[in-house]
Design an enzyme around this catalytic site. Structure first.
Site, PDB file in Angstrom:
ATOM      1  N   HIS A   1      13.548   0.871   1.958  1.00  0.00           N
ATOM      2  CA  HIS A   1      13.803   2.241   2.396  1.00  0.00           C
ATOM      3  C   HIS A   1      12.565   3.070   2.073  1.00  0.00           C
ATOM      4  O   HIS A   1      12.033   2.990   0.969  1.00  0.00           O
ATOM      5  CB  HIS A   1      15.028   2.824   1.676  1.00  0.00           C
TER       6      HIS A   1
ATOM      7  N   GLY B   1       3.955  22.468  -7.885  1.00  0.00           N
ATOM      8  CA  GLY B   1       3.421  21.405  -8.720  1.00  0.00           C
ATOM      9  C   GLY B   1       1.998  21.002  -8.393  1.00  0.00           C
ATOM     10  O   GLY B   1       1.331  21.612  -7.550  1.00  0.00           O
TER      11      GLY B   1
ATOM     12  N   LYS C   1      -1.572  16.189  -6.941  1.00  0.00           N
ATOM     13  CA  LYS C   1      -1.634  14.725  -6.989  1.00  0.00           C
ATOM     14  C   LYS C   1      -0.293  14.220  -7.497  1.00  0.00           C
ATOM     15  O   LYS C   1       0.429  14.927  -8.201  1.00  0.00           O
ATOM     16  CB  LYS C   1      -2.769  14.238  -7.882  1.00  0.00           C
TER      17      LYS C   1
ATOM     18  N   HIS D   1       2.805  12.385  -9.438  1.00  0.00           N
ATOM     19  CA  HIS D   1       3.137  11.929 -10.784  1.00  0.00           C
ATOM     20  C   HIS D   1       2.828  10.432 -10.819  1.00  0.00           C
ATOM     21  O   HIS D   1       3.152   9.708  -9.874  1.00  0.00           O
ATOM     22  CB  HIS D   1       4.620  12.177 -11.056  1.00  0.00           C
ATOM     23  N   PRO D   2       2.186   9.918 -11.873  1.00  0.00           N
ATOM     24  CA  PRO D   2       1.730   8.525 -11.857  1.00  0.00           C
ATOM     25  C   PRO D   2       2.807   7.475 -11.632  1.00  0.00           C
ATOM     26  O   PRO D   2       2.537   6.419 -11.048  1.00  0.00           O
ATOM     27  CB  PRO D   2       1.063   8.356 -13.233  1.00  0.00           C
ATOM     28  N   THR D   3       4.029   7.733 -12.082  1.00  0.00           N
ATOM     29  CA  THR D   3       5.103   6.749 -11.899  1.00  0.00           C
ATOM     30  C   THR D   3       6.276   7.273 -11.084  1.00  0.00           C
ATOM     31  O   THR D   3       7.066   6.491 -10.564  1.00  0.00           O
ATOM     32  CB  THR D   3       5.648   6.273 -13.265  1.00  0.00           C
ATOM     33  N   ALA D   4       6.392   8.595 -10.946  1.00  0.00           N
ATOM     34  CA  ALA D   4       7.548   9.182 -10.252  1.00  0.00           C
ATOM     35  C   ALA D   4       7.190   9.778  -8.901  1.00  0.00           C
ATOM     36  O   ALA D   4       8.064  10.263  -8.190  1.00  0.00           O
ATOM     37  CB  ALA D   4       8.199  10.249 -11.128  1.00  0.00           C
ATOM     38  N   GLY D   5       5.911   9.766  -8.525  1.00  0.00           N
ATOM     39  CA  GLY D   5       5.495  10.227  -7.212  1.00  0.00           C
ATOM     40  C   GLY D   5       5.725  11.707  -7.000  1.00  0.00           C
ATOM     41  O   GLY D   5       5.174  12.557  -7.709  1.00  0.00           O
TER      42      GLY D   5
END
Length: 302
Positions: free
Chosen positions: A81, A162, A165, A167-171
């Site tokens: 998805h 926000g 760029k 969030h490194p793990t949460a997008g």
């Protein structure tokens, strides 16, 4: 009561403990109710339905986002998805006693808080969108998490809230006010992709609906239909889909409802079935909720 439905779509469909944690979170609020959850391992995604009073639903969603950011790492995520975030999308649907301005204020307040506290980019979509190209969620999701950093460098894809760029793990997360959607999944008895695609194309001409083709793990196909409440009768929708599927020599094996629907949808379908009705269509539940302040009963400890 001023009731909102929210349907967080989270990028996790295999971790039942995470879903249980979110369900338990709802129990901490007097006026928030966990309605349902559909988790799909193939999509690796969960569709959660929550109803709550406008006074509490934002706090619940804030805590839900916090849990998902802590538990979901999109760099290790795979599924069928499209998604750009651990909490991919948070639709806000006014149910009873809530107008657009109130619902959109909730969207703006929540977006600002989670973007500030979690360093999480937020895009506004549907009725909350500030730009036309962001009204359609598919435009925002294009490229998915894997290309999000590159996409966000373009000026036209600066988030509404926000950092510029991911969030490194949460997008990133998508939030907005939208109409109530009727979703029906028609599971059909064919493994022939050509037939399934013909059915999808034919139904796509039946406006105003969105039609998605899904191949399940058993090789058979399902047709997922999304339509906005008030624009179509669920009775007429079912009949039309059945005719098209049978026209191509296929049969409906079963029909599923991924998310709950309101009593008003059934009333409108009944009106379509029998013709004109005098007076207002309403459910007893709606009338009671508009004139009451129900709270959860606290169970005594055993």
């Amino acid at each position: 009561m001023k009731l909102i439905e929210t349907l967080p779509n989270i990028s996790e469909g295999r971790n039942s403990e995470l879903i249980r944690q979110i369900k338990n979170l709802a129990d901490n609020f007097d006026k928030v109710w966990f309605i349902s959850c559909k988790s799909d391992e193939y999509f690796n995604r969960s569709f959660i339905s929550i109803v709550g009073d406008i006074s509490e639903i934002d706090s619940f969603l804030y805590e839900t986002v916090k849990i998902c950011i802590e538990k979901i790492d999109l760099t290790k995520h795979s599924g069928h998805h499209p998604r750009i975030g651990a909490v991919d999308v948070v639709p806000i649907v006014p149910l009873i006693g809530v107008n657009f301005e109130e619902a959109n204020y909730l969207v703006e307040k929540l977006s600002q808080k989670i973007s500030n506290d979690f360093n999480l980019p937020v895009y506004l979509y549907e009725k909350s969108a500030r730009y036309k190209e962001r009204q359609n969620i598919n435009n925002i999701r294009k490229g998915e998490f894997e290309f999000l950093e590159k996409k966000m460098k373009l000026p036209e894809w600066k988030p509404d809230y926000g950092p510029s760029k991911p969030h490194p793990t949460a997008g990133a997360t998508i939030i907005g006010v939208r109409d109530f959607l009727i979703t029906l999944d028609f599971h059909i008895n064919t493994t022939d992709r050509w037939l399934a695609e013909q059915i999808q194309q034919e139904l796509s001409l039946y406006a105003p609906v969105n039609v998605f083709l899904i191949r399940k793990q058993n090789g058979k196909f399902s047709i997922s239909i999304n339509a906005k409440e008030g624009e179509i009768s669920i009775y007429l929708l079912y009949n039309q889909v059945q005719k098209v599927i049978q026209h191509f020599g296929c049969e409906i094996e079963r029909v599923s409802l991924p998310t709950p629907i309101t009593g008003k949808i059934f009333l409108n379908s009944f009106k379509t079935l029998i013709g004109n009705l005098d007076g207002e269509l309403f459910t007893i539940e709606e009338k009671l909720l508009l004139n009451s302040q129900p709270c959860k009963s606290k169970n005594p400890k055993e």
